[in-house]
Design a protein around this motif. Structure first.
Motif, PDB file in Angstrom:
ATOM      1  N   VAL A 102     -16.762 -15.241  10.615  1.00 34.42           N
ATOM      2  CA  VAL A 102     -17.233 -14.402  11.714  1.00 34.42           C
ATOM      3  C   VAL A 102     -16.283 -13.221  11.868  1.00 34.42           C
ATOM      4  O   VAL A 102     -15.065 -13.411  12.003  1.00 34.42           O
ATOM      5  CB  VAL A 102     -17.283 -15.192  13.042  1.00 34.42           C
ATOM      6  N   ALA A 111     -20.646  -9.547  17.205  1.00 31.14           N
ATOM      7  CA  ALA A 111     -20.036 -10.201  16.041  1.00 31.14           C
ATOM      8  C   ALA A 111     -20.889  -9.960  14.799  1.00 31.14           C
ATOM      9  O   ALA A 111     -22.067  -9.601  14.883  1.00 31.14           O
ATOM     10  CB  ALA A 111     -19.890 -11.701  16.278  1.00 31.14           C
ATOM     11  N   TRP A 113     -21.797 -12.138  11.292  1.00 27.89           N
ATOM     12  CA  TRP A 113     -21.680 -13.400  10.567  1.00 27.89           C
ATOM     13  C   TRP A 113     -21.798 -13.124   9.068  1.00 27.89           C
ATOM     14  O   TRP A 113     -22.737 -12.441   8.626  1.00 27.89           O
ATOM     15  CB  TRP A 113     -22.789 -14.363  10.996  1.00 27.89           C
TER      16      TRP A 113
END
Length: 246
Positions: A102, A111, A113
């Motif tokens: 992450v 964020a 991923w």
């Protein structure tokens, strides 16, 4: 609107997608994305946290700490090893947790991923329900990251006919999904809600019976633009509330 979550899937061209990639290719995806992400500045700056027990990232052997893992989980920004038989059969769990992690931006609720289902999934989650701000944050990061990748000779996989290419066919096109929670007791109690949502291009999520809240998700994103999908979700919510006399 109580909360909103926008997710945007992308894959790198020239590398196999998750169901078919080798361990070396997955590590190459991690290397390319983390270098590009780490070069971003301003509100797009952040740090990469490999999943715990991952050994593929040379500057974080062993991955994130238990505390970092807990913090990301509390913020809804951590992904887990797949458990569904269908996803496992497709190969999404191979070599777990290697080359997965992450990238946590300095902006709260934002964020990226790396190597979850697609090479990249941008996530913007807001507890204030500001759909416009969440969409703007995702677009800003996607533009900055795309520019950084192109400067390194990389690009996102895209087809003129199908749009952005994804590992799962239902995400083809924009690669965008929108989920939101409305506090609307009259709407939650209205009959035929699932069908009315389907007619407007939305899905009703389960698990909120008796709370007076409705959790809705966008459906297929194959046709149209990113902005068009977000606008259609906003318009659909307005129609639902209007039909319910709210």
């Amino acid at each position: 609107m109580l909360s909103v979550r926008i997710q945007l899937s992308r894959n790198l061209s020239g590398l196999a997608f998750s169901p078919a990639c080798s361990a070396d290719e997955r590590c190459e995806v991690e290397r390319l994305l983390t270098r590009a992400l780490s070069s971003l500045t301003g509100h797009c700056a952040g740090k990469y946290l490999p999943l715990r027990d991952s050994e593929s990232c040379p500057f974080r052997p062993g991955g994130m700490t238990s505390q970092e893992e807990q913090e990301l989980g509390q913020r809804g920004l951590l992904f887990q090893e797949p458990k569904a038989p269908g996803l496992l059969a497709l190969g999404f769990g191979r070599d777990w947790p290697e080359a997965r992690g992450v990238f946590a931006f300095e902006s709260p609720g934002l964020a990226a991923w790396v190597n979850e289902e697609d090479h990249l999934l941008l996530v913007a989650a807001r507890s204030d329900g500001d759909l416009k701000a969440a969409f703007a944050a995702v677009c800003d990061v996607e533009f900055s990251l795309r520019s950084a990748l192109e400067g390194r000779g990389c690009s996102f996989a895209r087809s003129d006919r199908l749009g952005y290419l994804t590992a799962l066919p239902e995400k083809l096109g924009t690669g965008l999904s929108v989920a939101l929670v409305l506090e609307a007791p009259k709407l939650a109690a209205s009959p035929g809600l699932a069908q009315r949502c389907a007619d407007l291009g939305l899905e009703v999520a389960l698990g909120r019976a008796g709370t007076g809240c409705v959790e809705l998700r966008s459906r297929s994103s194959l046709m149209g633009s990113d902005a068009g999908l977000v606008r259609s979700v906003s318009d659909a919510c307005a129609k639902l509330l209007s039909q319910s006399g709210i």
